[in-house]
Scaffold this active site. Sequence first.
Site, PDB file in Angstrom:
ATOM      1  CB  SER A 211      45.797  17.178  10.513  1.00 36.33           C
ATOM      2  OG  SER A 211      44.722  16.404  10.014  1.00 36.33           O
ATOM      3  NE  ARG A 288      33.550  19.016  13.205  1.00 32.47           N
ATOM      4  CZ  ARG A 288      34.829  19.336  13.143  1.00 32.47           C
ATOM      5  NH1 ARG A 288      35.596  18.813  12.202  1.00 32.47           N
ATOM      6  NH2 ARG A 288      35.355  20.175  13.998  1.00 32.47           N
ATOM      7  CG  ASP A 384      46.912  10.307  14.897  1.00 29.90           C
ATOM      8  OD1 ASP A 384      45.803   9.881  14.525  1.00 29.90           O
ATOM      9  OD2 ASP A 384      47.456  11.304  14.384  1.00 29.90           O
ATOM     10  CG  HIS A 413      44.494  13.391  13.887  1.00 29.09           C
ATOM     11  ND1 HIS A 413      45.755  13.262  13.327  1.00 29.09           N
ATOM     12  CD2 HIS A 413      43.859  14.344  13.150  1.00 29.09           C
ATOM     13  CE1 HIS A 413      45.866  14.088  12.299  1.00 29.09           C
ATOM     14  NE2 HIS A 413      44.734  14.761  12.174  1.00 29.09           N
ATOM     15  CG  ASP A 414      41.158  16.697  17.413  1.00 31.87           C
ATOM     16  OD1 ASP A 414      41.553  16.935  16.256  1.00 31.87           O
ATOM     17  OD2 ASP A 414      39.958  16.747  17.739  1.00 31.87           O
TER      18      ASP A 414
END
Length: 435
Positions: A211, A288, A384, A413-414
């Site tokens: 990332s 967030r 992702d 993505h994580d």
Amino acid sequence: NRQGSLSSLLELKLAFWLRVVRLAKDDGIKDLARFFPEELVVASSRKSPRWQSFSRVGSRRTFSTEEMKDEYGEMTADGHSFIKKDFVLENKDVLPEAELRYQTYGHLNEAKDNVLVICHALTGNASLHAWWGGLLGENKAFDTSKYFVICCNILGSCYGSTNPQSIDPRTGTPYGMDFPDISVQDTAKLQLLMMKEELGISSIKAVIGGSFGGMQTMEFAVQAASSVGEFHAEDGSPFVRSVVPIACGASHTAWQIGISEVQRQAIYADPNWKTDPINATKGLEIARQLGMVSYRTPQGYRGKFGRQLRSADSPPYGSNASWQVKSYLEYQGVKFIDRFDPITYVKMTEQMDSHDISRNRGESVEEVLKKIEVPACVLGIDSDVLYPLSEQEEIAANMPNAELKIIHSEDGHDGFLLEQDQVAGHIIDFLNKNH
């Protein structure tokens, strides 16, 4: 007074039970929750949202925040400090004292070339063991019996490096909104200077990151492993001998800038932003939450939450519906403001948007990539949606000595943080092939 005493008693009980939960193993939290005193459940509606994570379902209380694995462990500013005086930024602004917080693991060999550099993502820190601990240690991907492992806190981040809350030595007050614009080029350059000037590194075996960490990895490659870079080993060979960029592209695209901008707009909309930006925390909570959605996938959310409600007596839809996914996102927002501030978040996302390996180098991204001839293992995640696989394919296709490996995950993505076994396997294979 009686009401105040009761409130104080509840506070003590809340603190006690929080301590109990923290000491409990993750797989035991739900079983433990059923034994919580009834007044804590009543009090939770009047407490911080972190306490509202506890709810009653039938005769049991459940802790909804464990529905998805968390990416990070305990976040601190621990580490060593390197200070570069009068550090000139890419935009020609000058930081009088650019402080870089870093941690090291393992031992530097006599040749000072058994070095792995691990770069963290947007909200990470230099404590590699806290967020990629499964890869760190003897006989693991970041093998501390073989390698000297370095992890630096990004310039501008709030975990020890110079950031908006640092004191500007010219004024004696925090930089705040006057903190200069930092680029990914600046962050990579400061780390390279630290490794040469403070640690005396002769060369780096590999730079690895996912990332935002992947963006730094690409900058390391350009600055210290290409013909257009300024950092070289004493014999003229590349200072960085290989790279492993994960879940990133060669530049930040309109898609990624747009997602960052929506998060910033949430912060700007906070009533405190214009007059007291450090306390624009409600906007930061929303930012967030937006980020947490973009880091995952529809499959992941469906599998973890479905259409589940937190309470048996919740209406099935509408303003008062207690969706499990809503509880999860609210918790993530509240938890985040304990470890980040709004100004830093805005500045850090702007730094991500600066990512473009071709800027000021007079070349297209493709042409710059072709000049990075060191071995590279490019990792992409098949689910992702934030940094899609096509971006890793572009990097691998244009770097002369690159291979593409795919991480299979429903976590989006994580996945670069959560699929540690797959990530570790590819890194180990690559490092073993490239002595």
